[in-house]
Write a protein that holds these residues in place. Structure first.
Motif, mmCIF file in Angstrom:
data_model
loop_
_atom_site.group_PDB
_atom_site.id
_atom_site.type_symbol
_atom_site.label_atom_id
_atom_site.label_comp_id
_atom_site.label_asym_id
_atom_site.label_seq_id
_atom_site.Cartn_x
_atom_site.Cartn_y
_atom_site.Cartn_z
ATOM 1 N N ALA A 369 0.827 -1.209 0.000
ATOM 2 C CA ALA A 369 0.000 0.000 0.000
ATOM 3 C C ALA A 369 0.857 1.253 0.000
ATOM 4 C CB ALA A 369 -0.930 -0.006 1.207
ATOM 5 N N MET A 370 1.902 1.273 0.826
ATOM 6 C CA MET A 370 2.733 2.481 0.892
ATOM 7 C C MET A 370 3.509 2.678 -0.408
ATOM 8 S SD MET A 370 5.876 1.549 3.479
ATOM 9 C CE MET A 370 7.398 0.869 2.776
ATOM 10 N N PHE A 371 3.920 1.579 -1.057
ATOM 11 C CA PHE A 371 4.573 1.690 -2.353
ATOM 12 C C PHE A 371 3.596 2.198 -3.416
ATOM 13 C CE2 PHE A 371 7.975 -1.829 -1.490
ATOM 14 C CZ PHE A 371 8.737 -0.914 -0.789
ATOM 15 N N LEU A 468 4.597 2.696 9.922
ATOM 16 C CA LEU A 468 5.167 2.226 8.659
ATOM 17 C C LEU A 468 5.161 3.344 7.625
ATOM 18 C CD1 LEU A 468 6.053 -0.572 7.233
ATOM 19 C CD2 LEU A 468 3.754 -0.495 6.247
ATOM 20 N N PHE A 469 4.025 4.003 7.469
ATOM 21 C CA PHE A 469 3.911 5.093 6.500
ATOM 22 C C PHE A 469 4.752 6.298 6.927
ATOM 23 C CE2 PHE A 469 0.776 2.637 4.474
ATOM 24 C CZ PHE A 469 0.331 3.270 3.321
ATOM 25 N N HIS A 470 4.795 6.576 8.217
ATOM 26 C CA HIS A 470 5.580 7.709 8.716
ATOM 27 C C HIS A 470 7.047 7.570 8.320
ATOM 28 C CE1 HIS A 470 6.721 10.840 11.751
ATOM 29 N NE2 HIS A 470 7.857 10.150 11.726
ATOM 30 N N GLU A 471 7.632 6.426 8.630
ATOM 31 C CA GLU A 471 9.052 6.254 8.324
ATOM 32 C C GLU A 471 9.297 6.244 6.817
ATOM 33 O OE1 GLU A 471 11.186 6.772 10.460
ATOM 34 O OE2 GLU A 471 9.811 6.666 12.163
ATOM 35 N N PHE A 472 8.332 5.721 6.060
ATOM 36 C CA PHE A 472 8.506 5.743 4.611
ATOM 37 C C PHE A 472 8.388 7.161 4.067
ATOM 38 C CE2 PHE A 472 7.056 4.775 0.166
ATOM 39 C CZ PHE A 472 8.272 4.251 -0.250
#
Length: 683
Positions: A369-371, A468-472
C-alpha cells in the motif's frame, strides 16, 4: 596484496553497498583511522590553497571532502543501531570521543573557516545560484555553531565538552538497550494469558522462540508493538502493573543501566555549551536554528494544544470509568489500567475490536500500500531485489525507479524487533543523494514490529501502519531528494521541518480508497468491510486527548529542563515537579521519561526539540488539505508541486519559503486541531 580489512577496500556490492557478511567490529578502528587522516589532509589542502576562495575551490570542495569517512560513519551508526553486539558496543564507546574531536577540529579549522567566512561576507557579489547561496549560508552557520569564532581557550573547552557529550550519548543509548533487553515478563500458563487475543499470544510466543525459551512459554518484552497490546488486553491487572513499571522505569534504577547521573551530566554540559555561545540556556541555543526560533513560539503552540487536550482526556476518562463500572471494578484508576479499560470503552462505544481489525493489516500488504501511494503520487516503481543482502536477514531491498524506468535509488527496509536493535522507528541514509558527487541515495527504514508466528504473517495494528507510513515518508524525503550538494540533501533540513514529509505521508494510510484496496484479511483475502471501515473512522479520534497529553507533556518537560541555566540536582524529581505544575492527570503519564528519552539524550538531535512533531503536524494537516481542496488525494498537480517544493528540495530552500511555494500561504493551525478533535465547539 589486498588489505584484508574489507572496510579499507572499494565497496563493490550492488549500489555500492559494503560486504556486510565480511565486516567484523575489529575492522572499524583501522578504517576510521585511515578515513580521519584522509579527511584531515583534504581539509588542510582546501585551507592551504593560494588561490582566493571561490565557491568551487572552497564550498564545493569542502562538501565533496571526507567521502570515505562519511560512508564509514553511515555504515557504523546503522550497525550500532540495528545490528549491534557487545564487541561493536565497545568500539562505539571507544570511537565516540575521537570522532567528536575530529568534527571539532574540522569546524574550528582557522584556515578553512577564514575562506568560508570570506565567501559569506562577499555573498551578495558572487553571483551564486539560490542553492549555492543556501549551501554557503548553511555551512557558514555550521562553523559558527561548532565554535569557529570562539577564543582559543574557549575552543579547547568547547571541543572537550562535545567529546564528553558524545561519550555520554553513547552510554545513554546503550543503557536503554540493555535495560530493554534485560526485561522479560514470562507468561507460563493460561491464567497468565487471560484476555490476550490470538495475535498478542502469537507475537508473545514468537518473542519466546527468538529467545530460545521452552515450549509453551510466552514472553512480553519492552518493544512497543508488544507491550502496548499487552497493556490493552491483559485481564491480569498484576501483570499489567509489572509490565508498565518496567516500561516506564527504563534508566531509572540503581543498577548498571541507571541513566539518572548521565542525564544530569549531559544537561550540565549542554548548559555550558550554550553559555560558550553566549546563550542563557541550551533551549535558546538549540531553537536559534529552527523554524520556531524561540521558546515563546514553542510554548505558544504547546499551550494551544494542552488545554483542549486536558478537556478531551477528561471526557475520555468518564468513558474509561464507565467501562470499569460495567465490570464491577472498584479500584482506583491507575496508569496500567488506562489502556485496558479504554479498549473496552472503545469496543462498547464503537463496536470495534482490535482483534477483529488486525487480520486485515498484514505487513506485506501494507508495504504494498505504501509503495502504491508513492507510485500514484510521484510515479515511483519499487522492484524487489532479494539477491541484495543487507546487514541482517530481516532486511529487504528494493530498487526504486522513476516513471521512465531510470534509477532513483535503493530502499532497504528492516521491520522487526530483536535484541540487537534499539527500540523505536527511524530512517537513515547509507548514502545521500548528490548530483555533484554522482550519488544516488541508499535509504533505510527501521521499524520494531512484533514478528508473527512461524508460518503466519505479521499483523499490524492501525498505529503500526501509521508508523510504517511515517518512516517511509522520511524515506521518500531521502529518495526524492534532487539537489546538487550533499550537505543540502534529503532530510538534512531544520528539525521542526523534517517531520513534515513523514507525517504528511501518514494521511494516505487512512484513506478509504487505499484501505479498500490493500486492507484484506490474511486468511480469506476479503477486503476490509465497509462496516468495519466506518467503525475505524468513527473511532479515530477516541483516545486523542490521552495521546496528545502524553506527547505534549514529554515536549513540555524537554523544553523546561533545557531552559534551565544549569542542570537540576535530580532529573526525576524535576520531571515530576514539571508535570505537577501542568496538572497532568496521574493516569496519563509521558511518552518518554527523561531517563530513557532517546530523542533527547542519545544525541542532541531532538534536544529542546521534541515539540517538532506537533509543529510539523500543523504543517502536514494544512498541506494535506491542499489535496482535499483539489478534490482528490492523488491530484497530479498538487502532487507535482509537493514533490518539487518539499520532497525534492531538501535543505536547498528555507523551509518557510518552501511551504509557501507549495501551499501559496503560511500554514494555519486549525486543520491540525480539527484532525485531533481538539477544536473548541462552536458557541
Amino acid at each position: 596484496m589486498n588489505n584484508p580489512n574489507p572496510l579499507l577496500q572499494d565497496w563493490t556490492g550492488a549500489h555500492g553497498l559494503p560486504p556486510f557478511a565480511d565486516i567484523a567490529p575489529g575492522h572499524f578502528q583501522a578504517a576510521f583511522d585511515a578515513a580521519l587522516a584522509e579527511h584531515r589532509a583534504e581539509v588542510d589542502a582546501i585551507a592551504a590553497q593560494v588561490e582566493p576562495p571561490s565557491f568551487a575551490n572552497t564550498l564545493a570542495a569542502f562538501d565533496a571532502s571526507g567521502r570515505r569517512l562519511t560512508r564509514l560513519e553511515h555504515l557504523f551508526y546503522t550497525l550500532a543501531a540495528s545490528a549491534t553486539s557487545p564487541e561493536l558496543q565497545v568500539v562505539q564507546r571507544d570511537l565516540a570521543a575521537p570522532l567528536s574531536a575530529h568534527g571539532s577540529a574540522v569546524y574550528m579549522h582557522a584556515g578553512l573557516f577564514a575562506r568560508v567566512d570570506a565567501l559569506f561576507e562577499a555573498r551578495e557579489r558572487l553571483g551564486l545560484s539560490a542553492e549555492q547561496r543556501r549551501l554557503l549560508e548553511r555551512v557558514h552557520l555550521d562553523f559558527l555553531r561548532a565554535g569557529a569564532r570562539l577564543s582559543p581557550e574557549a575552543k579547547a573547552r568547547y571541543a572537550a565538552v562535545m567529546a564528553r557529550l558524545a561519550e555520554l550519548n553513547t552510554r545513554f543509548a546503550q543503557n536503554v538497550l540493555a535495560s530493554e533487553n534485560g526485561y522479560q515478563l514470562r507468561l507460563a500458563g493460561e491464567a497468565d494469558l487471560a484476555g490476550l487475543p490470538g495475535f498478542v499470544r502469537a507475537a508473545a510466543r514468537q518473542a519466546a522462540v527468538e529467545r530460545a525459551l521452552e515450549e509453551g512459554v510466552h514472553v512480553i518484552t519492552l518493544s512497543r508493538s508488544l507491550i502496548v497490546p499487552f497493556l490493552s488486553f491483559s485481564a491480569r491487572r498484576d501483570l499489567r502493573e509489572q509490565a508498565w513499571r518496567a516500561w516506564v522505569g527504563r534508566g531509572d534504577n540503581t543498577g548498571e543501566t541507571d541513566n539518572r547521573a548521565i542525564c544530569r551530566e549531559i544537561l550540565e554540559l549542554r548548559a555550558e555549551q550554550a553559555a560558550l555561545h553566549g546563550h542563557a540556556c541550551y533551549a535558546d541555543f538549540a531553537l536559534e536554528d529552527t523554524m520556531a526560533r524561540s521558546q515563546a513560539a514553542v510554548m505558544g503552540l504547546l499551550e494551544r494544544v494542552w488545554h483542549p487536550a486536558l478537556a478531551a482526556q477528561a471526557r475520555e476518562r468518564e468513558a474509561v470509568l464507565g467501562a470499569m463500572a460495567a465490570v464491577g471494578a472498584t479500584h482506583e484508576l491507575q496508569p496500567w489500567d488506562w489502556r485496558f479499560y479504554a479498549e473496552q470503552a472503545r469496543r462498547a462505544r464503537f463496536e470495534l475490536d482490535e482483534a477483529e481489525v488486525k487480520p486485515y493489516f498484514p505487513l506485506e500488504r501494507m508495504v504494498a500500500a505504501m509503495f502504491d501511494c508513492a507510485s500514484r503520487l510521484f510515479g515511483l516503481q519499487f522492484k524487489p531485489r532479494p539477491d541484495i543482502a543487507g546487514y541482517h536477514a530481516d532486511v529487504r531491498a528494493y530498487e526504486v525507479l522513476n516513471a521512465d524506468g531510470s534509477l532513483r535509488g535503493l530502499f532497504l527496509q528492516d521491520n522487526f524487533a530483536r535484541p540487537t536493535k534499539r527500540s523505536g522507528a527511524w530512517m537513515n541514509a547509507l548514502r545521500n543523494q548528490s548530483r555533484a558527487l554522482g550519488a544516488t541515495p541508499v535509504i533505510l527504514n527501521n521499524n520494531n514490529f512484533a514478528r508473527g508466528a512461524a508460518g503466519e504473517p505479521t499483523l499490524l495494528s492501525f498505529d503500526d501502519v501509521r508508523t510504517l507510513f511515517h518512516e517511509f515518508g522520511h524515506g521518500l524525503h531521502g529518495l526524492l531528494s534532487s539537489v546538487e550538494h550533499e550537505r543540502l540533501a534529503g532530510t538534512q533540513v531544520l528539525r521542526d521541518f523534517v517531520e513534515l514529509p513523514s507525517q504528511l505521508y501518514e494521511h494516505w494510510m487512512a484513506e478509504p480508497q487505499v484501505l479498500k484496496t490493500f486492507a484484506r484479511h490474511w486468511q480469506t483475502d476479503e477486503p476490509l468491510p465497509d462496516a468495519l471501515l466506518a467503525k475505524l473512522q468513527a473511532a479515530r479520534q477516541f483516545g486523542q486527548g490521552y495521546e496528545t497529553l502524553r506527547y505534549t507533556a514529554s515536549a513540555l518537560v524537554d523544553i523546561a529542563v533545557h531552559a534551565l541555566p544549569e542542570a537540576p540536582a535530580d532529573v526525576v524529581a524535576f520531571e515530576a515537579e514539571t508535570l505537577a505544575q501542568w496538572r497532568l492527570p496521574a493516569e496519563v503519564g509521558l511518552n518518554h521519561r527523561l531517563t530513557h528519552f532517546q530523542h533527547l539524550f542519545s544525541s542532541a538531535g531532538y534536544a529542546a526539540g521534541y515539540y517538532v512533531y506537533l509543529w510539523a503536524e500543523v504543517l502536514d494537516c494544512d498541506a494535506f488539505d491542499a489535496f482535499v481542496e483539489a478534490g482528490s488525494v492523488f491530484d497530479a498537480d498538487v502532487a507535482a508541486r509537493l514533490r518539487e517544493c518539499i520532497y525534492a528540495a531538501g535543505n536547498s530552500r528555507e523551509p518557510g519559503e518552501a511551504f509557501r511555494a507549495f501551499r501559496g500561504r503560511d500554514p494555519v493551525v486549525e486543520p491540525m486541531l480539527k484532525d485531533r478533535g481538539l477544536l473548541e465547539p462552536a458557541a
